[in-house]
Design an enzyme around this catalytic site. Structure first.
Site, PDB file in Angstrom:
ATOM      1  N   GLU A 186     -18.752  -2.429   6.416  1.00 31.34           N
ATOM      2  CA  GLU A 186     -17.312  -2.303   6.182  1.00 31.34           C
ATOM      3  C   GLU A 186     -16.498  -2.400   7.482  1.00 31.34           C
ATOM      4  OE1 GLU A 186     -17.080   0.292   2.102  1.00 31.34           O
ATOM      5  OE2 GLU A 186     -17.103   1.423   3.969  1.00 31.34           O
ATOM      6  N   GLU A 255     -20.725  -2.811  -3.483  1.00 38.86           N
ATOM      7  CA  GLU A 255     -20.409  -1.439  -3.886  1.00 38.86           C
ATOM      8  C   GLU A 255     -19.394  -1.442  -5.018  1.00 38.86           C
ATOM      9  OE1 GLU A 255     -19.339   1.362  -0.878  1.00 38.86           O
ATOM     10  OE2 GLU A 255     -20.979   0.794   0.478  1.00 38.86           O
TER      11      GLU A 255
END
Length: 693
Positions: A186, A255
């Protein structure tokens, strides 16, 4: 340590057990094109679920994987947790819950693939985002940026993990289950503040990954600038609008948040399964071919692994498999039905061309069709309030608002995301009826005096920042100083003064002349003001600063301070006259002497059996019980406790803080699944402990 009595409860639920077929160990070529992953040259859709090995026990792993496979999953995804494996520089731990090699082998034995997200920064609501705190004290090191010292440490650990994977034969090309690896995590969410150094670090991380010759693709999640051949992927509640940054990269969702984590003092978040199923169906409708549930089983933040600050020990996450490994219905079953309907269309979804037909306002039919006539269709209604009836290929279909229907033959709707046909089941937590009560209570008081007389006490003529001082060896840091006062002091006020402490927390115990007089806690930087009584002459001011999980997310999160790092610490008396204690000589000690004694020489620990105290701070309690019969999960009811830790058979099972309850008026029930989901949308548990069990 706590202030009252423990009760033991047992979780009771009947669970069917399914047995998967072990993988054969045949070498597999993993590649990709712009459509999907290719396994031995064949395009595949992959449905995956996150299960983190340190958040469960090795005894649980086979059962979790069996339920995942029965639920229609193809793969298990996990992070690698650097600070758990290398708590001290070059001192490694891969035992027990940290035996990720054993974990991945169990994945393969269940007939599943594995996706390994090395990071090694992971976020994951894990303490310090998975980075070892000892990095913090290496001179000149700056984390997650173009910094030679950090890159050296990151490369050393990453190469060690890849070496272990190769040595165990776990890559798909070796006959193992691993089909994807991830580097970093991320970074696109935080790269901007790092500027050009961040971009240079990103490119360095990609080159590091490629240099290890793993023969499976590498991914970078939430990184639109991922350099090729890194595959950039999506994280979030919805990823149907996501498009990869390269025409040669497939559309993948690493995710899909099945719920949300809990913070002490917060409510319990729940994500409706109708919304999850809608998001998954929309993702595959719009060209996605790999989707992972984060989490499929959340598990438990054992010991001091929870991040935050203030993240709970429970990491249940409202996942399809609950914290104890039981199927959460109807979530598990409805998603299983969804997976079955998608798998029927695998060929059409990976080899067919897509045609979208508008059937009305926010009503779309997507038709996938191959050259040999294989087809599959989706009908979607993205309106969040209005149901619709549509006509498609001459047949009428009812589409509830915010739903997707799946038609594997483009005629018969076998699944609709909003139509749940699985009954709801609730876990029943009951007190053990077998007479296995806790008994033979013993207790021990943690005394300030003994902590400050320990051999490892050291001085400093200033207030110290807690993380760099403790290096996260403990949640606890003692600050103690002496102060002479007299009736001539401007702030004297007959000894009735206020001790004012400016701290970055996360919690603070206050002692005056070795007596506990106050407690405070807060988020960020906060001020604790405690009325105290001083005596003429020398007084001892002792502050016990307590962290509750270190920050795990954000640009430069590693620089966030903890403890009484800059103060000031002041005595405030009459007419607001103050005496600043910040620059005095302070004595420091990391940790609790009681915990050190229990760990190093438990036979010398002085337990008492009489006069069991209640509502007593910094007190150890101990009891024994016979384990209940059967194979069901056993949990501890901590609803009567204050704040502290719990150990079972010498193992720290995590923090507890039932006194920290959720607000009274922030619950959002009943919950409507329609419309975009966020963590505050569907919550329960108002005016209750955030975590009791």
């Amino acid at each position: 340590m706590a202030s009252s009595v423990l009760r033991v409860a047992i979780v009771l639920l009947s669970v069917a057990v399914f047995f998967g077929v072990a993988a054969g160990g045949k070498p597999l070529v993993v590649s990709h094109d712009g459509r999907s992953l290719l396994l031995d040259g064949r395009r595949r859709i992959i449905i995956s679920g996150s299960i983190h090995y340190p958040r469960s026990t090795p005894e649980m792993w086979p059962g979790l994987f069996q339920k995942a496979k029965e639920g229609g999953l193809d793969a298990i995804e996990t992070y690698i947790f650097w600070n758990a494996h290398e708590p001290e520089r070059r001192q490694y731990n891969f035992e027990g819950r940290l035996d990720f090699i054993k974990f991945v082998k169990a994945v393969q034995q269940a007939g599943l693939y594995a996706i390994i997200r090395i990071g090694p920064y992971v976020c994951a609501e894990w303490n310090y985002g998975g980075l070892p705190v000892w990095l913090h004290n290496i001179p000149g090191l700056q984390m997650r940026t173009n910094n030679a010292a950090f890159e050296y440490e990151m490369a050393t650990f990453t190469r060690k993990i890849v070496y272990m994977i190769k040595e165990a034969g776990l890559l798909a090309s070796q006959g193992g289950p691993i089909i994807l690896l991830q580097i970093e995590n991320e970074y696109g969410n935080v790269i901007s503040p790092y500027g050009n150094a961040g971009k240079a670090y990103l490119n360095w991380a990609a080159k590091l990954a490629l240099s290890m010759n793993v023969s499976v693709p590498w991914i970078m999640c939430q990184e639109s600038d991922a350099p090729p051949p890194m595959i950039n992927t999506c994280n979030g509640f919805y990823c149907d609008q996501f498009e990869p940054n390269s025409s040669t990269s497939p559309k993948m969702w690493t995710e899909n948040w099945t719920g949300w984590f809990k913070n002490y003092g917060g409510t319990h978040p729940h994500r409706p399964v109708e919304d999850i199923a809608y998001a998954v169906a929309r993702f595959f409708q719009t060209g996605g071919t790999l989707q992972n549930y984060y989490m499929y089983h959340g598990g438990t933040n054992f010991d001091r692994s929870a991040g935050g600050p203030f993240i709970t020990t429970s990491y249940d996450y409202d996942a399809p498999l609950d914290e104890y490994g039981y199927a959460r219905q109807p979530k598990w079953g409805h998603l299983k039905d969804l997976h079955s309907s998608l798998k029927v269309m695998e060929k059409a979804l990976t080899y067919g061309t897509r045609q979208n037909i508008t059937l009305g306002d926010q009503l779309v039919a997507s038709i996938y069709k191959t050259e040999d006539g294989t087809s599959g269709c989706f009908l979607s209604n993205t309106n969040d309030s209005v149901d619709a009836t549509v006509t498609f290929n001459g047949i009428k279909y009812f589409l509830p608002a915010w739903s997707v229907s799946i038609l594997p033959d483009c005629k018969n709707a076998v699944f609709n995301s909003a139509k749940v046909n699985v009954p709801t089941s609730l876990i029943s937590i009951k007190e053990d009826a077998g007479g296995h009560a806790l008994g033979n209570w013993q207790w021990h008081k943690e005394l300030v005096f003994y902590n400050l007389k320990a051999a490892d006490v050291f001085p400093a003529q200033k207030l110290l920042e807690q993380i760099s001082t403790t290096v996260d060896h403990s949640d606890y840091l003692w600050y103690s100083t002496g102060v002479h006062v007299s009736e001539e002091d401007p702030f004297w006020n007959n000894g009735q003064v206020v001790l004012r402490v400016n701290t970055s927390g996360h919690a603070l115990h206050i002692f005056v002349n070795h007596m506990h007089v106050g407690f405070g806690y807060g988020r960020g930087t906060f001020v604790v003001e405690q009325p105290v009584e001083l005596k003429p002459g020398k007084n001892y001011i002792t502050l016990l600063s307590v962290t509750v999980g270190l920050q795990n997310y954000g640009a430069f999160f590693d620089l966030a301070p903890a403890g009484i790092s800059s103060g000031p610490v002041e005595l405030v008396g009459q007419n607001n006259a103050t005496k600043d204690l910040s620059s005095k000589l302070w004595m420091y000690k990391t940790g609790l002497k009681g915990l050190e004694d229990l760990s190093n020489s438990p036979e010398t620990f002085r337990w008492k059996t009489k006069g069991l105290p209640r509502n007593s701070s910094l007190t150890w309690y101990k009891a024994e019980f016979e384990a209940p019969e059967g194979e069901e999960a056993v949990v501890v009811d901590l609803g009567s406790m204050g704040k502290g830790y719990a150990w079972v058979n010498g193992k720290n099972i995590g923090r507890y803080w039932p006194l920290y309850t959720a607000p009274k008026n922030e619950c959002s029930t009943p919950c409507d699944y329609k419309g975009g989901y966020g963590p505050s949308k569907c919550t329960t548990g108002c005016d209750e402990p955030t975590q009791r069990w």
